[in-house]
Design an enzyme around this catalytic site. Structure first.
Site, PDB file in Angstrom:
ATOM      1  N   ARG A 102       0.749  -1.142  -0.176  1.00 54.73           N
ATOM      2  CA  ARG A 102      -0.003  -0.158  -0.100  1.00 54.73           C
ATOM      3  C   ARG A 102       0.789   1.419   0.062  1.00 54.73           C
ATOM      4  O   ARG A 102       0.579   2.340  -0.816  1.00 54.73           O
ATOM      5  CB  ARG A 102      -0.783  -0.042   1.257  1.00 54.73           C
ATOM      6  CG  ARG A 102      -2.119  -1.060   1.016  1.00 54.73           C
ATOM      7  CD  ARG A 102      -2.841  -0.957   2.401  1.00 54.73           C
ATOM      8  NE  ARG A 102      -1.852  -1.505   3.479  1.00 54.73           N
ATOM      9  CZ  ARG A 102      -2.302  -1.283   4.819  1.00 54.73           C
ATOM     10  NH1 ARG A 102      -3.375  -1.089   5.162  1.00 54.73           N
ATOM     11  NH2 ARG A 102      -1.404  -1.612   5.842  1.00 54.73           N
ATOM     12  N   ASN A 148      -6.019  -2.899   1.872  1.00 53.75           N
ATOM     13  CA  ASN A 148      -5.754  -4.621   2.057  1.00 53.75           C
ATOM     14  C   ASN A 148      -7.442  -4.944   2.060  1.00 53.75           C
ATOM     15  O   ASN A 148      -8.244  -4.198   2.601  1.00 53.75           O
ATOM     16  CB  ASN A 148      -5.324  -4.708   3.145  1.00 53.75           C
ATOM     17  CG  ASN A 148      -3.644  -4.527   3.167  1.00 53.75           C
ATOM     18  OD1 ASN A 148      -3.110  -4.515   2.242  1.00 53.75           O
ATOM     19  ND2 ASN A 148      -3.132  -4.658   4.379  1.00 53.75           N
TER      20      ASN A 148
END
Length: 103
Positions: free
Chosen positions: A28, A46
């Protein structure tokens, strides 16, 4: 961004989901960094089933560069097994601002 965009610059939006070893490897963070580097806006998070999903928006050529990065490179220790892209569409103006990690 759309105010000062050069004539002929097409803005696009696309959703993505990346599978493989992509959680716990700073995927990320690297996605956010790459998006900002390319001048894109969007978000990344996520999922509960072990993938990473998100959306990117910006000039079509930069979005294509991001799609290649998401499907082939990712974070240094990630292992991408599948990248899917959906709902790619042309937009008149950016619908998001910045590039953020969502939780």
């Amino acid at each position: 961004m759309s105010e000062g965009k050069p004539a002929g610059t097409k803005l696009v939006s696309v959703d993505f989901e990346i599978s493989g070893h992509v959680q716990g490897v700073c995927f990320r963070m690297y996605t956010e960094k790459k998006g900002l580097q390319l001048g894109l806006v969007g978000w990344v998070r996520n999922t509960y089933h072990g993938t990473v999903e998100g959306q990117v928006q910006g000039p079509a050529t930069m979005v294509e560069d991001m799609k290649v990065w998401l499907s082939k490179e990712g974070s240094p220790t990630s292992r991408i097994t599948r990248a899917s892209f959906a709902d790619q569409r042309t937009i008149d103006t950016l619908e998001l601002s910045g590039f953020k990690t969502r939780f």
